[in-house]
Enzyme design. Structure first.
Site, mmCIF file in Angstrom:
data_model
loop_
_atom_site.group_PDB
_atom_site.id
_atom_site.type_symbol
_atom_site.label_atom_id
_atom_site.label_comp_id
_atom_site.label_asym_id
_atom_site.label_seq_id
_atom_site.Cartn_x
_atom_site.Cartn_y
_atom_site.Cartn_z
ATOM 1 N N PHE A 26 -13.987 3.309 3.604
ATOM 2 C CA PHE A 26 -13.052 2.434 2.905
ATOM 3 C C PHE A 26 -12.344 3.228 1.821
ATOM 4 O O PHE A 26 -12.939 3.695 0.860
ATOM 5 C CB PHE A 26 -13.728 1.195 2.319
ATOM 6 N N ASP A 36 -5.787 -0.221 -2.032
ATOM 7 C CA ASP A 36 -6.490 -1.028 -3.028
ATOM 8 C C ASP A 36 -7.780 -1.636 -2.518
ATOM 9 O O ASP A 36 -8.025 -1.736 -1.314
ATOM 10 C CB ASP A 36 -5.589 -2.183 -3.458
ATOM 11 N N ASP A 60 -4.991 2.129 10.764
ATOM 12 C CA ASP A 60 -6.415 1.868 10.953
ATOM 13 C C ASP A 60 -6.576 1.343 12.392
ATOM 14 O O ASP A 60 -6.580 2.120 13.337
ATOM 15 C CB ASP A 60 -6.808 0.860 9.861
ATOM 16 N N ARG A 106 -4.847 0.985 -6.934
ATOM 17 C CA ARG A 106 -3.569 1.454 -6.381
ATOM 18 C C ARG A 106 -2.950 2.532 -7.254
ATOM 19 O O ARG A 106 -2.212 3.384 -6.797
ATOM 20 C CB ARG A 106 -2.556 0.306 -6.311
ATOM 21 N N GLU A 114 4.033 4.030 5.829
ATOM 22 C CA GLU A 114 2.859 3.172 5.640
ATOM 23 C C GLU A 114 1.795 3.929 4.841
ATOM 24 O O GLU A 114 1.831 5.147 4.749
ATOM 25 C CB GLU A 114 2.287 2.826 7.020
ATOM 26 N N ASP A 115 0.831 3.200 4.310
ATOM 27 C CA ASP A 115 -0.253 3.871 3.597
ATOM 28 C C ASP A 115 -1.277 4.459 4.567
ATOM 29 O O ASP A 115 -1.682 5.601 4.455
ATOM 30 C CB ASP A 115 -0.935 2.930 2.584
ATOM 31 N N LYS A 174 -6.751 6.821 10.269
ATOM 32 C CA LYS A 174 -8.178 6.548 10.510
ATOM 33 C C LYS A 174 -8.361 6.330 12.014
ATOM 34 O O LYS A 174 -8.556 5.207 12.478
ATOM 35 C CB LYS A 174 -8.561 5.277 9.738
ATOM 36 N N GLY A 183 0.773 -1.244 0.000
ATOM 37 C CA GLY A 183 0.000 0.000 0.000
ATOM 38 C C GLY A 183 0.801 1.288 0.000
ATOM 39 O O GLY A 183 0.364 2.298 -0.538
HETATM 40 P P1 IMP Z 1 -4.302 -1.774 10.653
HETATM 41 O O1 IMP Z 1 -3.372 -2.896 10.991
HETATM 42 O O2 IMP Z 1 -5.727 -2.124 10.978
HETATM 43 O O3 IMP Z 1 -3.889 -0.443 11.231
HETATM 44 O O4 IMP Z 1 -4.363 -1.646 9.105
HETATM 45 C C1 IMP Z 1 -3.360 -1.243 8.364
HETATM 46 C C2 IMP Z 1 -3.446 -1.843 6.982
HETATM 47 O O5 IMP Z 1 -4.794 -2.147 6.588
HETATM 48 C C3 IMP Z 1 -2.944 -0.839 6.014
HETATM 49 O O6 IMP Z 1 -1.593 -1.060 5.765
HETATM 50 C C4 IMP Z 1 -3.791 -1.058 4.794
HETATM 51 O O7 IMP Z 1 -3.114 -1.936 3.917
HETATM 52 C C5 IMP Z 1 -5.045 -1.707 5.271
HETATM 53 N N1 IMP Z 1 -6.186 -0.755 5.292
HETATM 54 C C6 IMP Z 1 -6.731 -0.163 6.372
HETATM 55 N N2 IMP Z 1 -7.760 0.643 6.048
HETATM 56 C C7 IMP Z 1 -7.858 0.558 4.701
HETATM 57 C C8 IMP Z 1 -8.744 1.207 3.741
HETATM 58 O O8 IMP Z 1 -9.625 2.002 4.066
HETATM 59 N N3 IMP Z 1 -8.527 0.880 2.446
HETATM 60 C C9 IMP Z 1 -7.558 0.001 2.037
HETATM 61 N N4 IMP Z 1 -6.720 -0.600 2.895
HETATM 62 C C10 IMP Z 1 -6.866 -0.321 4.214
HETATM 63 MG MG MG Z 2 -0.760 -1.762 3.936
#
Ligand code: IMP
Ligand code: MG
Length: 178
Positions: free
Chosen positions: A155, A162, A105, A168, A101-102, A134, A46
């Site tokens: 989302f 993606d 979340d 992407r 990182e992208d 987020k 990402g």
């Molecule tokens: P976390 O571990 O829940 O913080 O999520 C991080 C990863 O989830 C990121 O590196 C993204 O690849 C993916 N992700 C989280 N939210 C989204 C979204 O809204 N769209 C696409 N990918 C997401």
């Molecule tokens: Mg990611």
């Protein structure tokens, strides 16, 4: 011809807005590290667009590497489990480490990376920089050191993010109504 019924994207941040913010982040890092070397670790897949655009504006010596993690299964839901697909890293002892990182979340990915790097190396400094934050979805008590934009519980796709591998390539960030 292969016609895919892809959902409509509502734009959030334009290419200009994103690039302007990336320059600001780079400037902050340039001011902070001056001429000190940094190791930029870009989290695939990402963060690839954000990572490559950010490093172009860095003026100190940069060593760039990539790790590949996966946390989202297919579709819209985060699995909550982080899987290290490829986490081979250079020697980060006594280095300034910047993880790019992208999006942050739930925070599980950020926590996984921090635990892995700080558990395996005695780094000089450590920063976690996602393009998007987020906050409302956080399940782990962890926050970025610097980030691009706040977003609501939507989302997100585009600019590296993606839906099952699609979107992407977009130069902007938007969301899909779920
Ligand atoms: P976390 O571990 O829940 O913080 O999520 C991080 C990863 O989830 C990121 O590196 C993204 O690849 C993916 N992700 C989280 N939210 C989204 C979204 O809204 N769209 C696409 N990918 C997401
Ligand atoms: Mg990611």
């Amino acid at each position: 011809m292969n016609t895919l019924a892809l959902p409509e994207i509502k734009p959030l941040f334009t290419e200009n807005t994103i690039q302007k913010r990336i320059k600001e982040i780079a400037e902050e890092l340039n001011n902070e590290y001056k001429n000190e070397e940094v190791f930029v670790i870009c989290v695939l897949r990402g963060a690839v667009l954000f990572g490559v655009d950010l490093v172009k504006h860095l003026t100190m010596p940069v060593n760039m590497d990539f790790i590949r993690l996966s946390s989202y299964g297919s579709g819209y839901a985060s699995s909550g489990k982080v899987k290290a697909v490829d986490i081979a890293l250079p020697d980060l002892n006594d280095k300034n480490v910047i993880v790019v990182e992208d999006i942050i979340d739930t925070g599980y990915t950020a926590q996984f990376i921090s635990t892995f790097i700080n558990g395996n190396f005695k780094v000089k400094s450590y920063k976690f920089i996602p393009l998007l934050d987020k906050k409302c979805r956080r399940e782990v008590d962890i926050n970025p050191d610097l980030y691009g934009f706040d977003i609501d519980d939507k989302f997100i796709v585009g600019y590296g993010l993606d839906l099952d591998g699609y979107y992407r390539n977009l130069n902007y960030v938007g969301y899909i109504e779920t």
